[in-house]
Motif scaffolding. Structure first.
Motif, mmCIF file in Angstrom:
data_model
loop_
_atom_site.group_PDB
_atom_site.id
_atom_site.type_symbol
_atom_site.label_atom_id
_atom_site.label_comp_id
_atom_site.label_asym_id
_atom_site.label_seq_id
_atom_site.Cartn_x
_atom_site.Cartn_y
_atom_site.Cartn_z
ATOM 1 N N SER A 1 0.825 -1.206 0.000
ATOM 2 C CA SER A 1 0.000 0.000 0.000
ATOM 3 C C SER A 1 0.859 1.255 0.000
ATOM 4 O O SER A 1 0.519 2.255 -0.636
ATOM 5 C CB SER A 1 -0.933 0.004 1.218
ATOM 6 O OG SER A 1 -1.797 -1.116 1.201
ATOM 7 N N TYR A 2 1.981 1.206 0.716
ATOM 8 C CA TYR A 2 2.874 2.362 0.782
ATOM 9 C C TYR A 2 3.485 2.649 -0.588
ATOM 10 O O TYR A 2 3.520 3.808 -1.031
ATOM 11 C CB TYR A 2 3.977 2.113 1.809
ATOM 12 C CG TYR A 2 4.869 3.298 2.061
ATOM 13 C CD1 TYR A 2 4.507 4.295 2.961
ATOM 14 C CD2 TYR A 2 6.087 3.427 1.395
ATOM 15 C CE1 TYR A 2 5.321 5.386 3.182
ATOM 16 C CE2 TYR A 2 6.909 4.514 1.610
ATOM 17 C CZ TYR A 2 6.525 5.489 2.515
ATOM 18 O OH TYR A 2 7.342 6.583 2.728
ATOM 19 N N GLU A 3 3.953 1.592 -1.250
ATOM 20 C CA GLU A 3 4.540 1.777 -2.575
ATOM 21 C C GLU A 3 3.495 2.285 -3.559
ATOM 22 O O GLU A 3 3.784 3.140 -4.406
ATOM 23 C CB GLU A 3 5.134 0.448 -3.070
ATOM 24 C CG GLU A 3 6.352 -0.014 -2.294
ATOM 25 C CD GLU A 3 7.519 0.947 -2.423
ATOM 26 O OE1 GLU A 3 7.623 1.622 -3.476
ATOM 27 O OE2 GLU A 3 8.339 1.037 -1.486
ATOM 28 N N ALA A 4 2.271 1.779 -3.457
ATOM 29 C CA ALA A 4 1.204 2.239 -4.342
ATOM 30 C C ALA A 4 0.885 3.707 -4.103
ATOM 31 O O ALA A 4 0.705 4.489 -5.055
ATOM 32 C CB ALA A 4 -0.046 1.383 -4.140
ATOM 33 N N ALA A 5 0.825 4.108 -2.820
ATOM 34 C CA ALA A 5 0.529 5.504 -2.504
ATOM 35 C C ALA A 5 1.636 6.432 -3.001
ATOM 36 O O ALA A 5 1.353 7.523 -3.535
ATOM 37 C CB ALA A 5 0.328 5.663 -0.997
ATOM 38 N N GLN A 6 2.885 6.010 -2.839
ATOM 39 C CA GLN A 6 4.004 6.821 -3.318
ATOM 40 C C GLN A 6 3.946 6.989 -4.833
ATOM 41 O O GLN A 6 4.142 8.091 -5.368
ATOM 42 C CB GLN A 6 5.333 6.155 -2.912
ATOM 43 C CG GLN A 6 5.661 6.266 -1.437
ATOM 44 C CD GLN A 6 6.291 7.613 -1.092
ATOM 45 O OE1 GLN A 6 5.877 8.643 -1.581
ATOM 46 N NE2 GLN A 6 7.283 7.591 -0.221
ATOM 47 N N SER A 7 3.672 5.887 -5.522
ATOM 48 C CA SER A 7 3.617 5.937 -6.979
ATOM 49 C C SER A 7 2.462 6.810 -7.460
ATOM 50 O O SER A 7 2.635 7.658 -8.354
ATOM 51 C CB SER A 7 3.468 4.516 -7.533
ATOM 52 O OG SER A 7 3.333 4.531 -8.937
ATOM 53 N N ARG A 8 1.281 6.625 -6.847
ATOM 54 C CA ARG A 8 0.121 7.426 -7.244
ATOM 55 C C ARG A 8 0.339 8.902 -6.942
ATOM 56 O O ARG A 8 -0.109 9.772 -7.700
ATOM 57 C CB ARG A 8 -1.127 6.938 -6.514
ATOM 58 C CG ARG A 8 -1.496 5.489 -6.799
ATOM 59 C CD ARG A 8 -1.720 5.235 -8.251
ATOM 60 N NE ARG A 8 -2.180 3.884 -8.494
ATOM 61 C CZ ARG A 8 -2.314 3.345 -9.703
ATOM 62 N NH1 ARG A 8 -2.006 4.053 -10.775
ATOM 63 N NH2 ARG A 8 -2.736 2.096 -9.856
ATOM 64 N N HIS A 9 1.042 9.182 -5.854
ATOM 65 C CA HIS A 9 1.323 10.573 -5.504
ATOM 66 C C HIS A 9 2.229 11.212 -6.541
ATOM 67 O O HIS A 9 2.014 12.365 -6.957
ATOM 68 C CB HIS A 9 1.967 10.629 -4.114
ATOM 69 C CG HIS A 9 2.074 12.019 -3.573
ATOM 70 N ND1 HIS A 9 2.896 12.349 -2.513
ATOM 71 C CD2 HIS A 9 1.488 13.182 -3.954
ATOM 72 C CE1 HIS A 9 2.793 13.640 -2.269
ATOM 73 N NE2 HIS A 9 1.944 14.174 -3.120
ATOM 74 N N THR A 10 3.239 10.486 -6.976
ATOM 75 C CA THR A 10 4.173 11.009 -7.980
ATOM 76 C C THR A 10 3.451 11.294 -9.294
ATOM 77 O O THR A 10 3.634 12.356 -9.911
ATOM 78 C CB THR A 10 5.307 10.007 -8.211
ATOM 79 O OG1 THR A 10 6.008 9.772 -6.970
ATOM 80 C CG2 THR A 10 6.286 10.534 -9.243
ATOM 81 N N ILE A 11 2.631 10.343 -9.718
ATOM 82 C CA ILE A 11 1.894 10.520 -10.979
ATOM 83 C C ILE A 11 0.939 11.701 -10.884
ATOM 84 O O ILE A 11 0.857 12.532 -11.800
ATOM 85 C CB ILE A 11 1.132 9.228 -11.325
ATOM 86 C CG1 ILE A 11 2.119 8.094 -11.614
ATOM 87 C CG2 ILE A 11 0.208 9.452 -12.521
ATOM 88 C CD1 ILE A 11 1.466 6.753 -11.829
ATOM 89 N N TYR A 12 0.219 11.781 -9.788
ATOM 90 C CA TYR A 12 -0.750 12.874 -9.621
ATOM 91 C C TYR A 12 -0.053 14.230 -9.602
ATOM 92 O O TYR A 12 -0.533 15.200 -10.219
ATOM 93 C CB TYR A 12 -1.536 12.660 -8.327
ATOM 94 C CG TYR A 12 -2.488 13.786 -7.992
ATOM 95 C CD1 TYR A 12 -3.348 14.310 -8.942
ATOM 96 C CD2 TYR A 12 -2.516 14.329 -6.706
ATOM 97 C CE1 TYR A 12 -4.221 15.352 -8.630
ATOM 98 C CE2 TYR A 12 -3.388 15.366 -6.387
ATOM 99 C CZ TYR A 12 -4.228 15.870 -7.355
ATOM 100 O OH TYR A 12 -5.083 16.896 -7.053
ATOM 101 N N ARG A 13 1.087 14.306 -8.908
ATOM 102 C CA ARG A 13 1.814 15.568 -8.845
ATOM 103 C C ARG A 13 2.295 16.004 -10.239
ATOM 104 O O ARG A 13 2.168 17.181 -10.608
ATOM 105 C CB ARG A 13 3.003 15.448 -7.894
ATOM 106 C CG ARG A 13 3.731 16.768 -7.662
ATOM 107 C CD ARG A 13 4.813 16.638 -6.621
ATOM 108 N NE ARG A 13 5.847 15.702 -7.030
ATOM 109 C CZ ARG A 13 6.055 14.526 -6.462
ATOM 110 N NH1 ARG A 13 5.290 14.140 -5.449
ATOM 111 N NH2 ARG A 13 7.007 13.725 -6.897
ATOM 112 N N MET A 14 2.806 15.050 -11.020
ATOM 113 C CA MET A 14 3.275 15.395 -12.365
ATOM 114 C C MET A 14 2.115 15.797 -13.270
ATOM 115 O O MET A 14 2.214 16.762 -14.048
ATOM 116 C CB MET A 14 4.027 14.204 -12.962
ATOM 117 C CG MET A 14 5.361 13.901 -12.303
ATOM 118 S SD MET A 14 6.316 12.646 -13.193
ATOM 119 C CE MET A 14 5.178 11.253 -13.159
ATOM 120 N N MET A 15 1.001 15.055 -13.190
ATOM 121 C CA MET A 15 -0.157 15.389 -14.019
ATOM 122 C C MET A 15 -0.718 16.752 -13.646
ATOM 123 O O MET A 15 -1.109 17.540 -14.518
ATOM 124 C CB MET A 15 -1.226 14.313 -13.851
ATOM 125 C CG MET A 15 -0.846 12.938 -14.364
ATOM 126 S SD MET A 15 -0.700 12.891 -16.166
ATOM 127 C CE MET A 15 -2.389 13.212 -16.653
#
Length: 414
Positions: free
Chosen positions: A330-344
């Motif tokens: 869950s932590y890795e998923a949240a980190q990845s989703r956060h990175t994508i959302y920030r870039m988008m």
């Protein structure tokens, strides 16, 4: 122009889909208190408290009575010498040995605690369903709003195109291409509206609300950076399923103690009153009974309980290991989703500026109709991806909280 009038009417109707505001905090509170499945689970756990009532009970006394060798010919009043008529009353009371009652009470108390943890774990698991339903509605709301705004902006483009057509700067074929694209905008609004109505009804059912006229809101602290992984792993041991697995070890130990106590024979002590004809003089007696543990020593149940204790320890280790793995994923998923959302999110401003520039260029006849339509499609695709990235990040953050045993409430965030 019939299509334009229909679209304008639809844009007026869609805002009425949005009703009373519902934050995630309020949704969680409503869900935990009123969800039908959770109420059923709580009632199931309450049954274990009935076992405690049973565990505290003492064995009932036994009353036996008999009147034997009656002389029917004398109407039960035979007083002849040598008559063998007999009246007997016996009151016996079993006494439990080996602390069986205390062992039962101990087991029942551990079972109550265990079932309470199971209820908490069920709540944690069911909250995942709520998160999915809640953010599905939020996704629909964003898509409906964006579709409305895109439709309005495209109406402005069509007005420019009509002016260019009237002044001979746009061909009839190009204008028809733009006009047909209007259908896609209207279709997008209607599809998103239908998804919103359906998903909102599903959310209302989960929350046991009588109306689905609700509007969900995005989290307030959604852009915060996550804490370290170690901090989440440290909290995993406090998850409800880990507590339940640990409590299950105590239940198994208490069950083993009870089975060993059951192997100790109980004693039954009684008092007897007897009277014999013909004079029926009162006589008293005492007796006791105790089964001899020659064959049945409860060895099978004791061995089964002993193995269950070993099994419960393995189950606890497994549950703890799986909880930590769940937190890590869950932590890795949240980190990845956060990175994508920030870039988008950072690129959206540029995407919007690019679309607006292309619309201005079209107004000055510096871009073809196909290029304009392609630019509009690229912007809408980017917009949808941004919305999906936002929903994915919100959902991943909520799942991280749940996998770590944390509260979903904003005041107890990450």
């Amino acid at each position: 122009m019939r299509l334009t009038r229909y679209n304008a009417l639809l844009l007026l109707l869609v805002p009425h889909l949005f009703g009373a505001s519902l934050s995630l905090d309020k949704a969680v509170e409503q869900f935990v208190e009123h969800n039908y499945d959770l109420q059923i689970v709580r009632h199931e756990a309450q049954k274990s408290r009935a076992d405690l009532i049973t565990a505290k009970e003492h064995p009932n006394p036994i009353l036996n009575g008999s009147y034997e060798f009656m002389d029917i010919q004398h109407h039960f009043s035979d007083q002849a010498r040598g008559s063998n008529a007999q009246v007997t009353l016996m009151l016996a009371h079993p006494f439990e040995t080996g602390g069986k009652r205390d062992r039962r009470v101990e087991l029942a108390n551990h079972a109550i605690t265990y079932n309470d943890f199971i209820v908490d774990e069920t709540v944690r698991e069911q909250l995942t369903t709520l998160v999915n339903a809640y953010y599905a509605v939020l996704n629909d709301q964003e898509n409906v709003f964006n579709a409305q705004e895109n439709g309005k902006m495209y109406t402005s483009v069509m007005a420019i195109a009509k002016t260019k057509l009237d002044n001979g700067f746009l061909s009839q074929i190009d204008y028809q291409k733009l006009l047909l694209q209007k259908i896609d905008y209207t279709r997008e609004i209607e599809n998103n509206r239908l998804s919103l109505v359906q998903d909102r009804e599903a959310l209302a059912a989960l929350l046991a609300l009588s109306t689905s006229d609700i509007t969900v809101t995005a989290p307030m602290n959604s852009s915060n950076e996550l804490q370290s992984l170690d901090s989440f792993l440290a909290k995993a041991v406090e998850r409800a399923d880990c507590k339940a697995a640990k409590q299950n070890v105590a239940v198994a130990d208490a069950s083993l103690k009870l089975e060993k106590a059951i192997a100790i024979p109980n004693i039954t002590v009684g008092a007897e009153y007897a009277s014999f004809g013909p004079y029926y003089e009162p006589l008293l007696g005492l007796n006791f009974a105790m089964p001899l543990p020659v064959y049945d020593k409860n060895e099978g149940d004791i061995e089964r309980a002993r193995i269950t204790t070993l099994q419960s320890v393995n189950l606890y280790d497994k549950t703890l290991r799986m909880a930590k793995a769940d937190v890590l994923q869950s932590y890795e998923a949240a980190q990845s989703r956060h990175t994508i959302y920030r870039m988008m999110r950072e690129g959206f401003k540029s995407a919007k500026e690019l679309k607006e520039k292309q619309e201005k260029i079209f107004a000055l006849k510096g871009i073809s109709t196909l290029e304009l339509l392609d630019a509009q499609k690229n912007y809408r695709d980017y917009q949808k991806n941004l919305t999906q990235a936002m929903i994915d990040f919100y959902s991943a953050t909520a799942r991280l909280k749940l996998s770590s045993g944390l509260s979903l409430l904003e005041s107890k965030g990450l």
